[in-house]
Every structure is written in structure tokens, then in C-alpha cells.
Design a protein around this motif. Structure first.
Motif, PDB file in Angstrom:
ATOM      1  N   GLU A 177     -32.740 -21.329 -12.451  1.00 22.50           N
ATOM      2  CA  GLU A 177     -33.628 -21.883 -13.327  1.00 22.50           C
ATOM      3  C   GLU A 177     -34.525 -20.510 -13.724  1.00 22.50           C
ATOM      4  O   GLU A 177     -34.809 -20.858 -14.887  1.00 22.50           O
ATOM      5  CB  GLU A 177     -34.070 -23.148 -13.017  1.00 22.50           C
ATOM      6  CG  GLU A 177     -33.334 -24.278 -12.784  1.00 22.50           C
ATOM      7  CD  GLU A 177     -33.896 -25.401 -11.923  1.00 22.50           C
ATOM      8  OE1 GLU A 177     -35.046 -25.299 -11.467  1.00 22.50           O
ATOM      9  OE2 GLU A 177     -33.391 -26.578 -11.763  1.00 22.50           O
ATOM     10  N   VAL A 178     -34.888 -19.851 -12.960  1.00 19.14           N
ATOM     11  CA  VAL A 178     -35.977 -18.902 -13.304  1.00 19.14           C
ATOM     12  C   VAL A 178     -35.272 -17.908 -13.911  1.00 19.14           C
ATOM     13  O   VAL A 178     -35.665 -17.181 -15.289  1.00 19.14           O
ATOM     14  CB  VAL A 178     -36.521 -18.299 -11.988  1.00 19.14           C
ATOM     15  CG1 VAL A 178     -37.474 -17.118 -12.362  1.00 19.14           C
ATOM     16  CG2 VAL A 178     -37.539 -19.316 -11.388  1.00 19.14           C
ATOM     17  N   LEU A 179     -34.156 -17.513 -13.601  1.00 16.34           N
ATOM     18  CA  LEU A 179     -33.374 -16.114 -14.301  1.00 16.34           C
ATOM     19  C   LEU A 179     -32.746 -16.254 -15.299  1.00 16.34           C
ATOM     20  O   LEU A 179     -32.467 -15.546 -16.210  1.00 16.34           O
ATOM     21  CB  LEU A 179     -32.642 -15.450 -12.980  1.00 16.34           C
ATOM     22  CG  LEU A 179     -33.213 -14.999 -11.793  1.00 16.34           C
ATOM     23  CD1 LEU A 179     -32.127 -14.773 -10.867  1.00 16.34           C
ATOM     24  CD2 LEU A 179     -34.113 -14.114 -11.962  1.00 16.34           C
ATOM     25  N   GLU A 180     -32.122 -17.430 -15.532  1.00 16.56           N
ATOM     26  CA  GLU A 180     -30.943 -17.671 -16.855  1.00 16.56           C
ATOM     27  C   GLU A 180     -31.564 -17.581 -18.192  1.00 16.56           C
ATOM     28  O   GLU A 180     -31.037 -17.116 -18.930  1.00 16.56           O
ATOM     29  CB  GLU A 180     -30.454 -18.944 -16.396  1.00 16.56           C
ATOM     30  CG  GLU A 180     -29.319 -19.253 -17.524  1.00 16.56           C
ATOM     31  CD  GLU A 180     -28.489 -20.629 -17.266  1.00 16.56           C
ATOM     32  OE1 GLU A 180     -27.911 -21.171 -18.305  1.00 16.56           O
ATOM     33  OE2 GLU A 180     -28.606 -21.180 -16.083  1.00 16.56           O
ATOM     34  N   SER A 214     -23.858 -21.698 -13.137  1.00 15.29           N
ATOM     35  CA  SER A 214     -24.665 -20.987 -14.011  1.00 15.29           C
ATOM     36  C   SER A 214     -24.276 -19.591 -14.273  1.00 15.29           C
ATOM     37  O   SER A 214     -23.818 -19.002 -12.967  1.00 15.29           O
ATOM     38  CB  SER A 214     -26.351 -21.032 -13.276  1.00 15.29           C
ATOM     39  OG  SER A 214     -27.141 -20.239 -13.973  1.00 15.29           O
ATOM     40  N   PRO A 215     -24.422 -19.123 -15.186  1.00 17.36           N
ATOM     41  CA  PRO A 215     -24.335 -17.572 -15.660  1.00 17.36           C
ATOM     42  C   PRO A 215     -25.240 -16.753 -14.679  1.00 17.36           C
ATOM     43  O   PRO A 215     -25.016 -15.417 -14.769  1.00 17.36           O
ATOM     44  CB  PRO A 215     -24.346 -17.619 -16.868  1.00 17.36           C
ATOM     45  CG  PRO A 215     -25.177 -18.662 -17.390  1.00 17.36           C
ATOM     46  CD  PRO A 215     -24.974 -19.859 -16.604  1.00 17.36           C
ATOM     47  N   ALA A 216     -26.496 -17.344 -14.164  1.00 19.92           N
ATOM     48  CA  ALA A 216     -27.347 -16.397 -13.548  1.00 19.92           C
ATOM     49  C   ALA A 216     -26.943 -16.231 -11.990  1.00 19.92           C
ATOM     50  O   ALA A 216     -27.811 -15.733 -11.299  1.00 19.92           O
ATOM     51  CB  ALA A 216     -28.637 -17.146 -13.688  1.00 19.92           C
ATOM     52  N   CYS A 217     -25.691 -16.963 -11.791  1.00 18.49           N
ATOM     53  CA  CYS A 217     -25.236 -17.058 -10.303  1.00 18.49           C
ATOM     54  C   CYS A 217     -23.943 -16.526 -10.221  1.00 18.49           C
ATOM     55  O   CYS A 217     -22.852 -17.070 -10.376  1.00 18.49           O
ATOM     56  CB  CYS A 217     -25.648 -18.300  -9.670  1.00 18.49           C
ATOM     57  SG  CYS A 217     -25.044 -18.263  -7.663  1.00 18.49           S
TER      58      CYS A 217
END
Length: 309
Positions: A177-180, A214-217
Motif C-alpha cells: 500500500e505504501v510502495l504501489e 499487488s504489482p508492488a510485490c
């Protein structure tokens, strides 16, 4: 022998291309690099780390980046980047931009691989990680980074594995949630360092990435660790391909450059290239030899392993 002399007059047997300078090292990919500044030396984007070429470039970090670029490398990774001052981070980012190089991974600092284990489901551990992700966003902006390594920590042995896995997924979702929103990606690294570490295999990491959704993981597939933990490298790379965003490598045993152990890196690199990978492969290993000769051998090793076309 200084940096320029080394790149122009390598004493390595079989490294005749190196003697002609960085532009003659390999085949142009038409990708990274300042327009007109050099041909890329390699088919793939290999990323050395600070200290790997210290004997030639000296202790200064900027001089080391320059050496890497002149040797044909198009990326850098720095696990300890978050521990450097903001001024140093900015200097690194500026030099990478001047050299047309990419920033590879740095580690999201939550206190160490085994610290603040996500498996425990403790709110205070999650809070440490989320705050580290916020700090990592600022660091990433200074060096134009995209990928950050995350290790969930150790098993919590008194809990069932399924419950531990759920706790890991929950914590990673908070980090995502922070990085995406910033287009950043945490890459989860299964490790072989100790059996106490929770994240051990590529299929386990694949499942967790799918659950975080998530595309952030994504996965950091470290070829060294996966050869030790599970083998069948090419098969498992194919199985997990959709979730792999970053590679690292080191030969087994010894964790040194390709060609010093049992892995057929030419075949592995060729397979990764043929699948269309355009990301970074971090050189997270030591030098088998010492001093300038050892550093020259690392460059020759990558020339040889990358010579698959």
C-alpha cells in the motif's frame, strides 16, 4: 595500473575484447547507456556492487561507479543504501544518471533478515516494516530506484505454518500500500543462509506474491540460494516467471563469480535472455581472486557466461 590502463590493456588470457576498451567488449542491445556514449558490453543488465572493483577504482563510490560503467556494466546494486546519508544517496543517483546506468535493489531496512519477523503477526513488527517502506520511498527517489529487497524473517515455530503465511501476506499488503502508488516494487528473496528463515523456495514465494496481489510485490530469484535450496533452476524460473521481477546470482559452492562452481551460468543467462527479461541481474557474490587480478577475472567471467549469442 590505473582504471583506464586496465580497460585498455587487460592482462587476462582470452579477454582480447577488453583490450580494445569497453565499447568492444560485447554486443549492443540498444538499451541502457547514454546515447552515443558506448555500446553495451553484455546481453543482460548485470549489476556489480560497491567494493567489487575497489582495487582498480579505489575507495571513492563515484569512482567505482565510473569504473563499472567503463567496464560495460549498466546497473548497480547497493544493499546498504538506506544506511548512507541522503547527500551520498543523491550523489550516487546523479552519477548513475550521468553514466546511463540503472539502480538495482537496495534492502528495505527493518533491522536485519531475522528481525521483526512477519510470521509472528505482531503489530509492532508490521509498524517497523511499514515505516521502513515509507523511508525507502524517499531513498528510491534520490537514486531513481524501482526495486527493494524484502526478507520476511524467521519462522515463529509455535504457530502453524498456514497462520504464519497469513501473517506474512497481511504485512506485505501493508507495505505494498505504501510502495504501489509510487510505482515501486518490493522483491521477496527466499534464502538458504539458515533453515530458520521462513522464506525458502521459489514456489512458496510465488504463492505469497499471488496472495498479496499487488504489482508492488514480486520475486527476487537469487540463483545462488535457489540452487542450494531446490535446484532445477530453469524449470523453476519458468514456473515462477510471471512473478519474477529481479535476479541475483553467485556460483555454488563459494558464492563467487560464474564459472567458479557447478552452475552452468551461460545456459541460465541464455534462458533468461530468451524469455525477454529486460530487468537487472545483481552480482551479489564475492570475488574468487584477490586484488586487481581477481577483479579482472570477474569481468572475464561475465564475458564468458554472457557469450551465448
Amino acid at each position: 595500473m590505473d582504471r583506464k590502463q586496465f580497460l585498455q590493456q587487460s592482462t587476462l588470457a582470452g579477454a582480447s575484447a577488453l583490450a580494445a576498451g569497453p565499447a568492444a567488449l560485447g554486443r549492443s542491445r540498444g538499451q541502457a547507456g547514454q546515447p552515443g556514449s558506448r555500446q553495451d558490453a553484455f546481453n543482460l543488465n548485470y549489476a556489480p556492487h560497491f567494493g567489487m572493483f575497489r582495487a582498480h577504482a579505489g575507495e571513492d563510490l563515484i569512482d567505482q561507479i565510473k569504473f563499472m560503467s567503463e567496464a560495460g556494466f549498466t546497473a548497480l546494486e547497493d544493499n546498504g543504501l538506506m544506511g548512507r546519508s541522503p547527500a551520498t544517496q543523491e550523489q550516487i543517483g546523479e552519477e548513475l544518471a550521468r553514466q546511463g546506468m540503472q539502480m538495482g535493489v537496495f534492502v528495505i531496512d527493518k533491522g536485519g533478515n531475522a528481525a521483526n519477523s512477519f510470521t509472528a503477526g505482531k503489530q509492532e513488527y508490521t509498524d517497523v516494516f511499514v515505516e521502513a517502506c515509507r523511508e525507502a520511498v524517499e531513498v528510491a527517489q534520490r537514486v531513481d530506484a524501482k526495486w527493494m529487497t524484502v526478507v520476511p524473517g524467521n519462522f515463529t515455530r509455535e504457530l502453524p505454518v498456514g497462520i504464519q503465511t497469513g501473517h506474512v501476506i497481511d504485512t506485505l499488503r501493508r507495505g505494498a500500500e505504501v510502495l504501489e502508488p509510487h510505482g515501486l516494487v518490493m522483491v521477496l528473496e527466499p534464502l538458504s543462509d539458515t533453515p530458520d528463515l521462513f522464506l525458502r523456495t521459489s514456489d512458496q514465494t510465488y504463492m505469497i506474491c499471488r496472495a498479496v496481489d499487488s504489482p508492488a510485490c514480486k520475486i527476487l530469484y537469487d540463483i545462488y540460494h535457489m540452487q542450494k535450496n531446490e535446484g532445477h533452476l530453469i524449470t523453476n524460473i519458468d514456473r515462477c516467471w510471471e512473478e519474477i521481477a529481479y535476479f541475483q546470482q553467485g556460483d555454488v559452492p563459494g558464492r563467487n563469480e560464474p564459472g567458479t562452481g557447478e552452475i552452468n551460468y551461460r545456459n541460465v543467462f541464455a534462458h533468461i535472455y530468451q524469455k525477454g527479461f529486460e530487468g537487472i541481474l545483481g552480482m551479489e557474490h564475492g570475488n574468487a581472486g584477490e586484488g586487481k587480478e581477481g577483479e579482472a577475472a570477474v569481468i572475464e567471467a561475465y564475458q564468458s557466461a554472457d557469450n551465448f549469442r
